[in-house]
Design a protein around this motif. Structure first.
Motif, PDB file in Angstrom:
ATOM      1  N   PRO A   1      -7.900   0.445  -5.562  1.00 17.93           N
ATOM      2  CA  PRO A   1      -7.001  -0.117  -4.549  1.00 17.93           C
ATOM      3  C   PRO A   1      -7.687  -1.130  -3.625  1.00 17.93           C
ATOM      4  O   PRO A   1      -7.076  -2.126  -3.230  1.00 17.93           O
ATOM      5  CB  PRO A   1      -6.518   1.108  -3.760  1.00 17.93           C
TER       6      PRO A   1
ATOM      7  N   ASN B   1       0.810  -1.220   0.000  1.00 17.98           N
ATOM      8  CA  ASN B   1       0.000   0.000   0.000  1.00 17.98           C
ATOM      9  C   ASN B   1       0.841   1.267   0.000  1.00 17.98           C
ATOM     10  O   ASN B   1       0.472   2.254  -0.637  1.00 17.98           O
ATOM     11  CB  ASN B   1      -0.992  -0.029   1.157  1.00 17.98           C
ATOM     12  N   VAL B   2       1.986   1.250   0.673  1.00 15.77           N
ATOM     13  CA  VAL B   2       2.883   2.409   0.625  1.00 15.77           C
ATOM     14  C   VAL B   2       3.372   2.618  -0.815  1.00 15.77           C
ATOM     15  O   VAL B   2       3.393   3.744  -1.324  1.00 15.77           O
ATOM     16  CB  VAL B   2       4.077   2.230   1.597  1.00 15.77           C
TER      17      VAL B   2
ATOM     18  N   ARG C   1       0.528   4.007  -3.001  1.00 15.81           N
ATOM     19  CA  ARG C   1       0.278   5.430  -2.721  1.00 15.81           C
ATOM     20  C   ARG C   1       1.372   6.324  -3.279  1.00 15.81           C
ATOM     21  O   ARG C   1       1.150   7.504  -3.510  1.00 15.81           O
ATOM     22  CB  ARG C   1       0.135   5.670  -1.218  1.00 15.81           C
ATOM     23  N   ASN C   2       2.546   5.750  -3.470  1.00 17.94           N
ATOM     24  CA  ASN C   2       3.657   6.532  -4.008  1.00 17.94           C
ATOM     25  C   ASN C   2       3.819   6.347  -5.514  1.00 17.94           C
ATOM     26  O   ASN C   2       4.870   6.667  -6.066  1.00 17.94           O
ATOM     27  CB  ASN C   2       4.952   6.191  -3.272  1.00 17.94           C
TER      28      ASN C   2
END
Length: 179
Positions: free
Chosen positions: A121, A41-42, A45-46
């Motif tokens: 997502p 997820n990081v 998001r990036n």
């Protein structure tokens, strides 16, 4: 004809050992899963691409899972060649990753063309992290146990003496209830 008491107690001992082994495997897997989920997820998001994010998060989580399984879950298994174990673990994990990526790709790229909500997502997490990981985990448990962390030649305590039969190596001695 009911089983002999020695046979049923041997079966119970093997079942208890298997439950203990699955519990340890599940604990290690749960930790690795949390790390995988967080990193995935990081990366999303990036701006990382979906399949790349899943591949990177899985490689990191796999390293942690290998260490946990080798030094805790199956610590009493054969550990004569760590390089072979590490390589085999990663090859089998790559197959598990392929299972998860297939679930994610079918949902995101296949079904997502028909129903755009499956390209979100949330849908990616359900397909890749839950469905794909669950299917891959079943494969991983079986394959790690069978090919990477094989049982030693020692019988489960008291089993051979009770039944007079050779030990069943489908349950490793490390998974006995003495830990």
């Amino acid at each position: 004809m009911p089983p002999k008491p020695a046979q049923s107690s041997g079966l119970r001992a093997r079942l208890r050992a298997l439950v203990h082994e699955v519990g340890k495997f599940g604990t290690v897997g749960g930790i690795a899963f949390a790390i995988d989920l967080m990193i995935f997820n990081v990366l999303l998001r990036n701006g990382a691409e979906t399949l790349t994010a899943k591949t990177v998060s899985t490689i990191i989580a796999t390293t942690i899972a290998f260490l946990g399984n080798r030094f805790w879950t199956w610590r009493d298994g054969r550990h004569t060649n760590m390089a072979r174990q590490y390589t085999m673990f990663f090859v089998l994990n790559a197959i598990g990753l392929g299972i998860a990526l297939t679930c994610l790709a079918i949902s995101h790229y296949g079904l997502g063309q028909i129903w755009p909500a499956l390209r979100s997502p949330v849908a990616d997490n359900i397909a890749g992290q839950f469905v794909g990981t669950a299917m891959g985990t079943m494969f991983r448990f079986w394959s790690y146990r069978r090919f990477v962390f094989r049982a030693t030649d020692a019988p489960v305590p008291g089993e051979a003496a009770e039944t007079g039969e050779p030990p069943d190596r489908s349950v490793t001695p490390s998974s006995s209830s003495t830990r």
